[in-house]
Design an enzyme around this catalytic site. Structure first.
Site, PDB file in Angstrom:
ATOM      1  N   GLY A 148       0.826  -1.213   0.000  1.00 37.35           N
ATOM      2  CA  GLY A 148       0.000   0.000   0.000  1.00 37.35           C
ATOM      3  C   GLY A 148       0.849   1.246   0.000  1.00 37.35           C
ATOM      4  N   ASN A 149       0.230   2.361   0.310  1.00 36.29           N
ATOM      5  CA  ASN A 149       0.971   3.627   0.356  1.00 36.29           C
ATOM      6  C   ASN A 149       0.388   4.505   1.458  1.00 36.29           C
ATOM      7  OD1 ASN A 149      -1.134   5.466  -0.901  1.00 36.29           O
ATOM      8  ND2 ASN A 149      -0.946   3.874  -2.467  1.00 36.29           N
TER       9      ASN A 149
END
Ligand code: CTP
Length: 436
Positions: free
Chosen positions: A224-225
């Protein structure tokens, strides 16, 4: 300090308007509450008077010497009706002036925001739908009710959005009124003036993506980020405040749903790709603020990956679809012509030449280039950016709140929509505004 009229309809959600009144006062506004006669069955006059510090009347016969049925509307900066019942929406749409609130709605020359609350059946009834369309076509902002628990045991669409969310809409409407002067419009309005209180996105559909996608490795892990969705949510609220019908496609955002937009929740890049393409066909403006994973693991394990004392296997990745590029390719082949596509380029080391190449590669009209990393960007309250246009223009936006930044970018989008609607070939305009 703005002068706000808080109109209160006769619905059980009137109790939530007490909290909204308190928040408006805390935000520094002068608030005059104008309930309908029956609204006082839910919350009495002394409560409104004590919380607002202003007199409270429901009919046009009190204080006649001050002509309140005309003066209140004429002098207000914002009229916010919460809750707006089905009956009140119908009377407003019909242009009736049967009490102080409806008379105020007729005389108001400032933005008017309705926050409907009613049972799902009433909200979905064709009569209510038509009344809402009439009010929107006249420039009023009608926020979508929230979905959830209603008065009885039933649930559905019709809840009044939370007071804090309605305050955010009110603040966005008031600030777009004043920040209209920060970024001069490319063309003056029909009266030669600046965009001021006009809901300049009324009748337009705005589609916003927000947050960060997640690509699952196994049932408990993902790639993810750090995106929090703050900028996308600010765009959605700013577009609602300018009268747009807004759809927000949100990936893994923990913020409360903003009042107004229809929210579609997604997880992965492929989910977002499907949702955005499905919604894009009728959108006038698309804003891709989401941080989309460019790659996903080729293999997702059905059970939690164990270390088992082994050397870990490398994670093999495969490319995700490029949503923005696909939106632009589809616009080119299937339309709609005149749709405005806005991309974001969050870069640790922004380079405008590289960004220009990205704008061309993605085929969007505007690319908002902003610095991120080391405490900048993700999750922060403020942001700065340079907006590149497909026509070669460059608009620097100095540091400001994400809501104010969204407003400037939407002003650029409105300028593009206006040029297209005047049948000028795209891409346009040679001169976009400089923001001080
Ligand atoms: N974007 C998208 N689909 C992707 C990747 C990005 O729609 N798979 C969108 C983003 O929402 C953003 C714009 O494209 O509006 C630019 O995203 P960015 O990550 O800066 O560009 P990339 O194409 O991923 O290029 P790179 O990461 O190599 O700079």
């Amino acid at each position: 300090m703005a002068r706000v009229i808080l109109g209160v309809g006769a619905g059980i959600a009137a109790y939530k308007a007490c909290e909204l009144l308190r928040l408006l006062k805390e935000a520094g506004h002068r608030v005059r509450v104008v309930p309908t006669h029956d609204a006082l069955r839910f919350v009495g006059e002394p409560t409104w008077a004590a919380l607002s510090g202003e007199p409270v009347t429901t009919d046009v016969w009190a204080g006649v010497d001050e002509v309140p049925h005309v003066r209140l509307g004429q002098t207000a900066d914002l009229v916010l009706v919460a809750p707006a019942t089905a009956d009140l929406l119908a009377r407003a749409a019909a242009g009736m002036a049967s009490d102080l609130l409806t008379a105020t709605l007729l005389t108001a020359r400032c933005p008017v925001v309705y926050a409907p609350a009613m049972h799902t059946e009433m909200w979905e009834h064709p009569a209510t739908r038509q009344n809402v369309s009439v009010l929107r076509a006249r420039g009023a902002i009608v926020v979508e009710p929230a979905v959830g628990r209603l008065t009885g045991p039933d649930t559905g669409s019709g809840r009044l959005p939370e007071p804090a969310e309605l305050l955010a809409v009110a603040q966005a409407v008031l600030s777009s009124r004043t920040s209209g002067g920060v970024c001069p419009p490319v063309t003056p309005g029909p009266d030669g003036g600046e965009r001021d209180s006009d809901p300049d996105l009324a009748g337009r559909r705005v589609l916003v993506s927000a947050g960060g996608t997640r690509e699952e490795l196994d049932p408990v892990r993902f790639l993810g980020n750090w995106s929090t969705g703050t900028q996308g949510y600010a765009f959605a609220s700013a577009a609602v405040a300018r009268g747009a019908d807004v759809t927000l496609v949100a990936a893994n955002v923990e913020l409360p749903d903003p009042a107004g937009p229809k929210v579609i929740k997604v997880v992965s890049a492929r989910d977002m790709h499907a949702a955005m393409l499905a919604q894009a066909r009728t959108a006038d403006v698309i804003v891709m603020t989401a941080a989309v994973a460019d790659f996903r693991p080729v293999k997702r394990s059905d059970s939690k990956i164990k270390k088992d004392g082994r050397v870990p296997e490398p994670i093999v990745l495969t490319a995700n679809p490029d949503i923005l590029a696909d939106l632009s390719a589809r616009r080119a082949t299937q339309g709609p012509a005149g749709q405005v596509l806005i991309g974001f380029a969050a870069e640790t080391h922004p380079d405008l030449e590289v960004a220009r190449a990205k704008l061309a590669r993605k085929g969007c009209d505007l690319l908002v280039v902003n610095p991120v990393g080391d405490g900048r960007g993700f999750g922060s309250v403020e942001s700065e950016a340079v907006v590149l246009g497909a026509d070669g223009s460059c608009t620097p936006i100095p540091r400001r709140s994400k809501g104010a930044l969204a407003d400037v970018v939407l002003t650029l989008a409105v300028a593009l929509l206006e040029l297209v609607s005047r049948h000028i070939d795209r891409p346009v305009p040679a001169r976009l505004c400089q923001v001080s």
